[in-house]
Design an enzyme around this catalytic site. Structure first.
Site, PDB file in Angstrom:
ATOM      1  N   LEU A   1      10.495 -21.032  -4.794  1.00 38.06           N
ATOM      2  CA  LEU A   1       9.645 -20.012  -4.185  1.00 38.06           C
ATOM      3  C   LEU A   1       8.343 -19.972  -4.965  1.00 38.06           C
ATOM      4  CD1 LEU A   1       9.065 -17.464  -2.386  1.00 38.06           C
ATOM      5  CD2 LEU A   1      10.167 -16.119  -4.193  1.00 38.06           C
TER       6      LEU A   1
ATOM      7  N   HIS B   1       3.419   3.348  -9.132  1.00 40.26           N
ATOM      8  CA  HIS B   1       3.316   1.916  -9.394  1.00 40.26           C
ATOM      9  C   HIS B   1       4.656   1.365  -9.879  1.00 40.26           C
ATOM     10  CE1 HIS B   1      -0.891   1.982  -8.586  1.00 40.26           C
ATOM     11  NE2 HIS B   1      -1.195   2.752  -9.624  1.00 40.26           N
TER      12      HIS B   1
ATOM     13  N   ASP C   1       0.824  -1.205   0.000  1.00 39.84           N
ATOM     14  CA  ASP C   1       0.000   0.000   0.000  1.00 39.84           C
ATOM     15  C   ASP C   1       0.861   1.259   0.000  1.00 39.84           C
ATOM     16  OD1 ASP C   1      -2.358   1.461   0.053  1.00 39.84           O
ATOM     17  OD2 ASP C   1      -2.434   1.515   2.239  1.00 39.84           O
TER      18      ASP C   1
END
Length: 318
Positions: free
Chosen positions: A206, A112, A95
């Site tokens: 991962l 972004h 956020d």
């Protein structure tokens, strides 16, 4: 259970842009994850991006040498961390991209893009430190109400990520999974997601789970509908419904470790924002005041140290 750090004074806007140190563990291996310069960006979100220098260019042979196989170079954990206490699954609510951009007088797209750099660094840290699953909240179902130009930019960014980084993920043994309601995603993005999941489904170094058009409430509702249909068809009896059955129907059934050990939320907000509502039942929460683009290695280490200092009792006593 909660760890909350007090905000620190914000630095000068120009200083933060010009003096911010590199976030990469290996400066030679910068491949612009989630941030390709070939992305076509709406004018309302455009921002100037520095051009790569000769020092940033890595030949194909060098890159293959750096990423040969799925085992990263041996690396000692930062001071204060114990390998046996590392979480298996870390979830992150990323956020603050928009606020980061506004503070610098930049369009949302710049925020972004900066957030992508933080995500790239975090993926590499999880890969190196043998965290098994990283789940990131990339786009909430509730985010569809945002300005159309911003939503279109984000959808283009997601597509570009998959196209440009899939081979790198494959070399490093990273499995890609995308959870959420795909029905509103562009068909081209849906096709790319299916292709990425199929090509990386056997990888185990991962697992990167990306929540796109995701809602915790939607997740529980779709699980209930699925179970109801099975009851209707006689596959499941009402008395068979338990927590385990519901878990199998949740979006996180794509991973061996569906319950995050640690949730990190950035930007100083103290809420989970409709994210993994069922799965967070016993998750340790860490709230950081940093906006997501400013969240780096030091902040991640602080969150992990806080996690390792806690006693997880699951309702019992120790």
């Amino acid at each position: 259970m909660l760890s909350l750090r007090l905000p620190i004074p914000s630095e000068s806007v120009l200083a933060s842009v010009m003096q911010r140190p590199p976030r990469f563990l290996n400066a030679r291996n910068q491949t612009h994850l989630f941030c390709s310069p070939t992305l076509s960006e709406p004018k309302a979100l455009q921002s100037s991006t520095p051009q790569a220098t000769a020092a940033d260019v890595v030949t194909r042979e060098e890159e293959e040498e750096l990423n040969d196989g799925t085992t990263p170079p041996e690396e000692e954990l930062p001071e204060g961390l114990r390998r046996e206490l590392m979480p298996k699954h870390v979830a992150v609510i990323m956020d603050g991209n928009g606020r980061w951009a506004r503070q610098r007088g930049l369009p949302p797209g710049a925020g972004h893009r900066a957030g992508v750099e933080s995500l790239k660094a975090l993926v590499e840290l999880c890969w190196r430190w043998e965290i098994r699953v990283l789940t990131v909240f990339a786009f909430s179902y509730d985010n569809w109400i945002r300005p159309k130009v911003e939503v279109e930019f984000l959808m283009s960014l997601f597509e570009n990520v998959i196209q440009s980084e899939l081979d790198k993920f494959a070399r490093e043994g990273i499995r890609i999974s995308v959870i959420g309601d795909w029905s509103r995603l562009p068909e081209s993005l849906q096709a790319l997601i299916r292709d990425a999941e199929e090509k990386t489904r056997k990888h185990s170094r991962l697992q990167l789970i990306v929540a796109v058009s995701y809602s915790g409430k939607y997740d529980v509702v779709q699980a209930c509908k699925s179970i109801a249909n099975k009851v209707k068809d006689g596959i499941v009896q009402v008395d068979d419904i338990d927590e385990g059955l519901i878990e199998q129907e949740l979006e996180t059934n794509c991973t061996e470790f569906p319950y995050p050990d640690l949730l990190i939320r950035t930007s100083g907000e103290l809420r989970v924002s409709n994210f993994l509502l069922w799965q967070l039942a016993y998750t340790e929460l860490f709230f950081a005041p940093d906006l997501w683009p400013d969240f780096g290695k030091d902040e991640f280490v602080e969150a992990l140290v806080s996690f390792q200092e806690r006693q997880r009792r699951y309702g019992g006593r120790k």
